[in-house]
Design an enzyme around this catalytic site. Structure first.
Site, PDB file in Angstrom:
ATOM      1  CG  HIS A 159      -3.235   3.443   1.772  1.00 60.37           C
ATOM      2  ND1 HIS A 159      -3.572   3.027   0.515  1.00 60.37           N
ATOM      3  CD2 HIS A 159      -3.359   2.354   2.584  1.00 60.37           C
ATOM      4  CE1 HIS A 159      -3.896   1.740   0.550  1.00 60.37           C
ATOM      5  NE2 HIS A 159      -3.778   1.308   1.793  1.00 60.37           N
ATOM      6  CB  CYS A 218      -0.962  -0.003   1.179  1.00 61.74           C
ATOM      7  SG  CYS A 218      -2.147  -1.346   1.053  1.00 61.74           S
ATOM      8  CG  ASN A 220      -6.657  -0.782   0.541  1.00 61.90           C
ATOM      9  OD1 ASN A 220      -5.910  -0.321  -0.322  1.00 61.90           O
ATOM     10  ND2 ASN A 220      -6.201  -1.301   1.670  1.00 61.90           N
TER      11      ASN A 220
HETATM   12  O1  UT7 Z   1      -4.060  -1.266   3.248  1.00 64.27           O
HETATM   13  C1  UT7 Z   1      -3.235  -2.233   3.816  1.00 64.27           C
HETATM   14  C2  UT7 Z   1      -3.279  -2.191   5.266  1.00 64.27           C
HETATM   15  N1  UT7 Z   1      -4.531  -2.688   5.766  1.00 64.27           N
HETATM   16  C3  UT7 Z   1      -5.208  -2.008   6.651  1.00 64.27           C
HETATM   17  O2  UT7 Z   1      -4.846  -0.918   6.998  1.00 64.27           O
HETATM   18  C4  UT7 Z   1      -6.437  -2.659   7.259  1.00 64.27           C
HETATM   19  C5  UT7 Z   1      -6.437  -2.506   8.739  1.00 64.27           C
HETATM   20  N2  UT7 Z   1      -7.507  -3.188   9.405  1.00 64.27           N
HETATM   21  C6  UT7 Z   1      -8.800  -2.814   9.299  1.00 64.27           C
HETATM   22  O3  UT7 Z   1      -9.136  -1.923   8.532  1.00 64.27           O
HETATM   23  C7  UT7 Z   1      -9.801  -3.474  10.196  1.00 64.27           C
HETATM   24  O4  UT7 Z   1      -9.143  -4.246  11.166  1.00 64.27           O
HETATM   25  C8  UT7 Z   1     -10.858  -4.363   9.480  1.00 64.27           C
HETATM   26  C9  UT7 Z   1     -11.769  -3.488   8.646  1.00 64.27           C
HETATM   27  C10 UT7 Z   1     -10.155  -5.401   8.618  1.00 64.27           C
HETATM   28  C11 UT7 Z   1     -11.708  -5.078  10.516  1.00 64.27           C
HETATM   29  O5  UT7 Z   1     -12.315  -4.137  11.372  1.00 64.27           O
HETATM   30  P1  UT7 Z   1     -12.210  -4.297  12.949  1.00 64.27           P
HETATM   31  O6  UT7 Z   1     -13.000  -3.231  13.527  1.00 64.27           O
HETATM   32  O7  UT7 Z   1     -10.764  -4.383  13.323  1.00 64.27           O
HETATM   33  O8  UT7 Z   1     -12.943  -5.662  13.200  1.00 64.27           O
HETATM   34  P2  UT7 Z   1     -12.429  -6.938  14.001  1.00 64.27           P
HETATM   35  O9  UT7 Z   1     -11.528  -7.746  13.152  1.00 64.27           O
HETATM   36  O10 UT7 Z   1     -11.986  -6.521  15.356  1.00 64.27           O
HETATM   37  O11 UT7 Z   1     -13.786  -7.720  14.188  1.00 64.27           O
HETATM   38  C12 UT7 Z   1     -14.874  -7.214  14.999  1.00 64.27           C
HETATM   39  C13 UT7 Z   1     -16.042  -8.128  14.846  1.00 64.27           C
HETATM   40  C14 UT7 Z   1     -15.682  -9.614  14.983  1.00 64.27           C
HETATM   41  O12 UT7 Z   1     -16.769 -10.293  15.620  1.00 64.27           O
HETATM   42  P3  UT7 Z   1     -16.711 -10.625  17.161  1.00 64.27           P
HETATM   43  O13 UT7 Z   1     -15.498 -11.476  17.372  1.00 64.27           O
HETATM   44  O14 UT7 Z   1     -16.625  -9.314  17.883  1.00 64.27           O
HETATM   45  O15 UT7 Z   1     -18.009 -11.346  17.383  1.00 64.27           O
HETATM   46  C15 UT7 Z   1     -15.585 -10.082  13.549  1.00 64.27           C
HETATM   47  O16 UT7 Z   1     -15.834 -11.457  13.413  1.00 64.27           O
HETATM   48  O17 UT7 Z   1     -16.620  -7.992  13.544  1.00 64.27           O
HETATM   49  C16 UT7 Z   1     -16.666  -9.273  12.889  1.00 64.27           C
HETATM   50  N3  UT7 Z   1     -16.441  -9.067  11.450  1.00 64.27           N
HETATM   51  C17 UT7 Z   1     -17.430  -8.756  10.608  1.00 64.27           C
HETATM   52  N4  UT7 Z   1     -18.745  -8.566  10.786  1.00 64.27           N
HETATM   53  C18 UT7 Z   1     -19.472  -8.244   9.693  1.00 64.27           C
HETATM   54  C19 UT7 Z   1     -15.280  -9.119  10.783  1.00 64.27           C
HETATM   55  N5  UT7 Z   1     -15.487  -8.853   9.489  1.00 64.27           N
HETATM   56  C20 UT7 Z   1     -16.814  -8.626   9.355  1.00 64.27           C
HETATM   57  C21 UT7 Z   1     -17.628  -8.298   8.265  1.00 64.27           C
HETATM   58  N6  UT7 Z   1     -18.937  -8.114   8.475  1.00 64.27           N
HETATM   59  N7  UT7 Z   1     -17.132  -8.141   7.025  1.00 64.27           N
END
Ligand code: UT7
Length: 331
Positions: free
Chosen positions: A256, A116, A286
């Site tokens: 980004h 990225c 992204n």
């Molecule tokens: O560009 C390259 C670099 N990449 C980045 O900068 C990405 C960085 N990371 C992120 O943007 C975020 O971590 C994500 C968007 C990937 C995920 O968001 P988050 O707020 O960190 O979610 P999480 O992984 O902590 O998950 C929270 C909850 C989980 O459920 P529980 O365990 O709380 O019951 C996940 O299973 O949300 C759930 N979850 C979803 N729910 C609905 C994870 N993905 C989804 C989804 N839809 N697509």
């Protein structure tokens, strides 16, 4: 004697027509529009469809339009650098193929991989060839067909990424405009959190790696988020400090587009309000190497000569950085 800097003298972008909305993703994986919007800021992304089409096809469109805008012939390009993690082939370089497609017969060309942060790395690399006087016209491309390495059964990654491309032309400037300063970093210990497990020399492709879905993006989102949010803000603040830029001196943050919450944290740390932050994540998601030049392309009509821009990114590697650019022409 005045210092020769590398000015961006034209910018162009290309996004494929097909739209992949949150609503469509709801039919593919267990997710919903409200969650995606709240956690990332993304509403839709573009997907490159069509048999045999790859990253170079998007890039060739962007570069052809770039040259038309500036009114120069492809033969005038000295060097073309393509930042990508989704090359057309493992080899040769996608940059070579782009040059062939646009007719840049006199250019040498190579790919640069910094995920990225790829566009920033390529921008700084290209600038050096202008600053030293080696070249007069350098094209820097950021292009990714992320849909080619995304697992559309994995809700944690398929909601984030999209396809797209942007390109800029760099030319010498004697008036103190262009790429002024950069802070670029990398830390390979971050590989464990964001990578493609198979298809490289460590784990070449086999039937088993395909069955195990190891050719797709693997990301530990939470861990990457933590590193991104601090590092992107840190380098952006650092480049302001060392160039003595106060918040009121910065016309635009060009971040980004990985997650709106990361963008907000960076802007906040820099003391900038939303009106100075380029955000198009809601429409493109992204696009990896494509995000920053796509922003420049969309905001070009509003940019003024002399505007101070801070370009900032974080991504796989880990790689991250910030580049201070003084915009060289009126929109
Ligand atoms: O560009 C390259 C670099 N990449 C980045 O900068 C990405 C960085 N990371 C992120 O943007 C975020 O971590 C994500 C968007 C990937 C995920 O968001 P988050 O707020 O960190 O979610 P999480 O992984 O902590 O998950 C929270 C909850 C989980 O459920 P529980 O365990 O709380 O019951 C996940 O299973 O949300 C759930 N979850 C979803 N729910 C609905 C994870 N993905 C989804 C989804 N839809 N697509």
């Amino acid at each position: 004697m005045s210092r020769t800097t590398a000015a961006i003298t034209a910018v162009n972008g290309y996004v494929p027509e097909t739209v992949l909305s949150n609503q469509v993703l709801e039919t593919l994986v267990e997710t919903n529009d409200a969650w995606i919007t709240e956690r990332t800021g993304i509403k839709e992304r573009r997907i490159l469809k069509g048999k045999g089409l790859g990253t170079s096809d998007m890039a060739a469109e962007a570069v052809k339009g770039l040259l038309e805008k500036r009114g120069i012939a492809p033969e005038e390009i000295d060097l073309l650098i393509c930042a990508t993690v989704t090359p057309d082939h493992q080899f040769p370089a996608t940059a070579n193929i782009i040059c062939d497609k646009v007719g840049a017969k006199n250019a040498w060309s190579f790919d640069l991989m910094a995920a990225c942060s790829g566009f920033l790395y390529a921008l700084v690399t290209g600038s050096r060839f202008i600053e030293t006087g080696a070249h007069k016209k350098v094209v820097v491309v950021g292009a990714d067909k992320m849909s080619s390495i995304i697992d559309y059964t994995d809700r944690t990654t398929c909601i984030i990424f999209g396809d797209g491309c942007g390109a800029v032309l760099l030319e010498p400037n004697e008036d103190g405009l262009g790429v002024m300063d950069s802070v670029l970093r990398s830390d390979g210990s971050g590989c464990q959190y964001l990578h493609q497990k198979a298809g490289g020399s460590v784990k070449p492709a086999t039937v088993r790696t395909v069955e195990a879905r190891e050719h797709f993006v693997y990301q530990e989102g939470k861990a990457v988020f933590k590193f991104a949010v601090t590092n992107m803000a840190d380098v952006s603040a650092e480049i302001m400090e060392r160039n003595k830029l106060a918040p009121e001196d910065v016309a635009w943050l060009v971040p980004h587009q990985a997650n709106k919450r990361i963008i907000d944290a960076t802007a906040n740390r820099m003391g900038l309000d939303d009106s100075k932050v380029m955000v198009n994540i809601e429409r493109y998601g992204n696009t990896t190497s494509g995000t920053i030049p796509l922003c420049l392309w969309e905001w070009e009509p509003r940019l003024k000569k002399g505007d101070n821009l801070v370009l900032s990114a974080f991504g796989g590697g880990f790689t991250w950085g910030a580049v201070y650019v003084k915009w060289a022409y009126g929109g």
